[in-house]
Scaffold this motif. Sequence first.
Motif, mmCIF file in Angstrom:
data_model
loop_
_atom_site.group_PDB
_atom_site.id
_atom_site.type_symbol
_atom_site.label_atom_id
_atom_site.label_comp_id
_atom_site.label_asym_id
_atom_site.label_seq_id
_atom_site.Cartn_x
_atom_site.Cartn_y
_atom_site.Cartn_z
ATOM 1 N N TYR A 191 0.642 27.393 -9.739
ATOM 2 C CA TYR A 191 -0.089 26.340 -8.766
ATOM 3 C C TYR A 191 0.501 24.984 -9.062
ATOM 4 O O TYR A 191 0.832 24.289 -8.093
ATOM 5 C CB TYR A 191 -1.455 26.374 -8.751
ATOM 6 N N ARG A 192 0.460 24.876 -10.378
ATOM 7 C CA ARG A 192 0.916 23.276 -10.834
ATOM 8 C C ARG A 192 2.583 23.048 -10.152
ATOM 9 O O ARG A 192 2.784 22.004 -10.065
ATOM 10 C CB ARG A 192 0.502 23.056 -11.948
ATOM 11 N N ILE A 193 3.182 24.230 -10.586
ATOM 12 C CA ILE A 193 4.513 24.098 -10.234
ATOM 13 C C ILE A 193 4.571 23.864 -8.696
ATOM 14 O O ILE A 193 5.383 23.359 -8.356
ATOM 15 C CB ILE A 193 5.289 25.254 -10.880
ATOM 16 N N GLY A 194 3.893 24.521 -8.073
ATOM 17 C CA GLY A 194 4.139 24.528 -6.517
ATOM 18 C C GLY A 194 3.587 23.144 -6.112
ATOM 19 O O GLY A 194 4.289 22.499 -5.181
ATOM 20 N N ILE A 195 2.673 22.483 -6.429
ATOM 21 C CA ILE A 195 2.167 21.012 -6.217
ATOM 22 C C ILE A 195 3.360 20.338 -6.525
ATOM 23 O O ILE A 195 3.582 19.373 -5.567
ATOM 24 C CB ILE A 195 0.933 20.846 -7.020
ATOM 25 N N LEU A 196 3.683 20.195 -7.851
ATOM 26 C CA LEU A 196 4.901 19.269 -8.341
ATOM 27 C C LEU A 196 5.965 19.557 -7.236
ATOM 28 O O LEU A 196 6.716 18.612 -6.972
ATOM 29 C CB LEU A 196 5.089 19.570 -9.657
ATOM 30 N N GLY A 197 6.516 20.820 -7.183
ATOM 31 C CA GLY A 197 7.658 21.020 -6.322
ATOM 32 C C GLY A 197 7.736 20.551 -4.873
ATOM 33 O O GLY A 197 8.405 19.795 -4.201
ATOM 34 N N ALA A 198 6.160 20.633 -4.337
ATOM 35 C CA ALA A 198 6.103 20.420 -3.051
ATOM 36 C C ALA A 198 6.117 18.880 -2.819
ATOM 37 O O ALA A 198 6.746 18.241 -1.908
ATOM 38 C CB ALA A 198 4.727 20.755 -2.620
ATOM 39 N N VAL A 199 5.355 18.021 -3.866
ATOM 40 C CA VAL A 199 5.809 16.611 -3.915
ATOM 41 C C VAL A 199 7.000 16.183 -4.080
ATOM 42 O O VAL A 199 7.467 15.259 -3.287
ATOM 43 C CB VAL A 199 4.772 16.046 -5.021
ATOM 44 N N ILE A 200 7.909 16.727 -4.934
ATOM 45 C CA ILE A 200 9.221 16.160 -5.165
ATOM 46 C C ILE A 200 10.197 16.783 -3.836
ATOM 47 O O ILE A 200 10.978 15.712 -3.473
ATOM 48 C CB ILE A 200 9.666 16.908 -6.432
ATOM 49 N N GLY A 201 9.782 17.856 -3.351
ATOM 50 C CA GLY A 201 10.471 18.306 -2.014
ATOM 51 C C GLY A 201 10.292 17.054 -0.929
ATOM 52 O O GLY A 201 11.118 16.913 -0.219
ATOM 53 N N ALA A 202 9.022 16.858 -0.750
ATOM 54 C CA ALA A 202 8.787 15.989 0.432
ATOM 55 C C ALA A 202 9.242 14.634 0.076
ATOM 56 O O ALA A 202 9.895 13.978 1.232
ATOM 57 C CB ALA A 202 7.348 15.701 0.310
ATOM 58 N N VAL A 203 9.252 13.954 -1.008
ATOM 59 C CA VAL A 203 9.914 12.792 -1.351
ATOM 60 C C VAL A 203 11.392 12.679 -1.273
ATOM 61 O O VAL A 203 12.115 11.851 -0.524
ATOM 62 C CB VAL A 203 9.337 12.165 -2.827
ATOM 63 N N ALA A 204 11.717 13.588 -1.979
ATOM 64 C CA ALA A 204 13.392 13.762 -2.105
ATOM 65 C C ALA A 204 13.893 13.981 -0.579
ATOM 66 O O ALA A 204 14.916 13.607 -0.292
ATOM 67 C CB ALA A 204 13.950 14.881 -3.060
ATOM 68 N N GLY A 205 13.411 14.925 0.021
ATOM 69 C CA GLY A 205 13.789 15.322 1.317
ATOM 70 C C GLY A 205 13.779 14.056 2.412
ATOM 71 O O GLY A 205 14.571 13.872 3.212
ATOM 72 N N THR A 206 12.860 13.181 2.449
ATOM 73 C CA THR A 206 12.669 12.055 3.106
ATOM 74 C C THR A 206 13.598 10.991 2.684
ATOM 75 O O THR A 206 14.468 10.496 3.642
ATOM 76 C CB THR A 206 11.183 11.573 3.054
#
Length: 330
Positions: A191-206
């Motif tokens: 879950y922590r990996i998923g939270i971190l990956g989602a935040v990084i993906g959202a920021v990096a994608g934008t």
Amino acid sequence: SSDLPTQPLAAMVLCTMRFALRMRGDGPLRSSLLRISCRTFGTAGEVNLASLQKQLETAEKERADLRAQVSQLLEHSEHLNKQMESLTNIVSSHCSHNLMHIQSLKTSVPMKRTNFRPMLDEVKNQPTHVSQVDNETLFDLSIHGSHSANKERLIREIMQVDGVTWETAHDRFEEMDKYNEEHYWLQTLPYRIGILGAVIGAVAGTAMVFWGPVAEFYGTNVAGEDLPDEVKDISEMTVNQIGTWTWGWMEPMIGTASFVILCSQFARAQMWKLNMRPYTEQMLRARANRLADHYPQYDRGIVRAWAKHLPMVSSFTWPTYRRFLGWRHL
């Protein structure tokens, strides 16, 4: 003649008088029999009258006693009827959880929803903690998924098995909580990996779509795209122009990622329909079985119901274990 029994003497006299009256004529024998009968009947009547008077007095006393007993029985029956009505109201009020029904029993007047208001004696001493409710209510709350009820049920199970007080049972509860959370960080790592990956993906994608430096670096070095015609530097372009330029290669990646997530959610929904538990449920079951196996002296269902729950976390995903919340915390 007074020494003779009263009733037989009276009978003999009456028989003699009847015989004398039936004799024909006015002979001396008839006159003598009538005189003897009258005298004898007078003596027997006095004796019989005294006896009847005593019997009447005795009967009056018995009748007065019976009347007193009947009055006492009536009083007792009225008292019992009042007690029965009171007990009926008490039982009905305790069996019913509807305050309107309880007030109707007290006032004997049907209550309406428009003018109903709770009374002070109906709302006083309401429970303020889960430890103040009875076992059946706790069981109902636990069936509906209340973790606080599961915790209190485990505390009471410890009290019953170990024969300790409510306060002392928390020592064993803290021990069980510590053992249950030994592998917490490993179990919650996905879950922590998923939270971190989602935040990084959202920021990096934008940033890769709209932020000039990142978009230029990724476009020229990874995607192999040149700047649009008549544009010498990325700073000459606006944010919308940068997004239009980068959308050519970013759209397939973002669209594919969204489709993968959509398919994953659909697959998870079908797993639930087949009663096939995903990772979360499997992990919680493993936690519960591990704790129940370590403490076999307690009821397995109560232990597993409490153990199938993760502790609350702060804003930085740091856990707040139950043993640190205090006794009165829900």
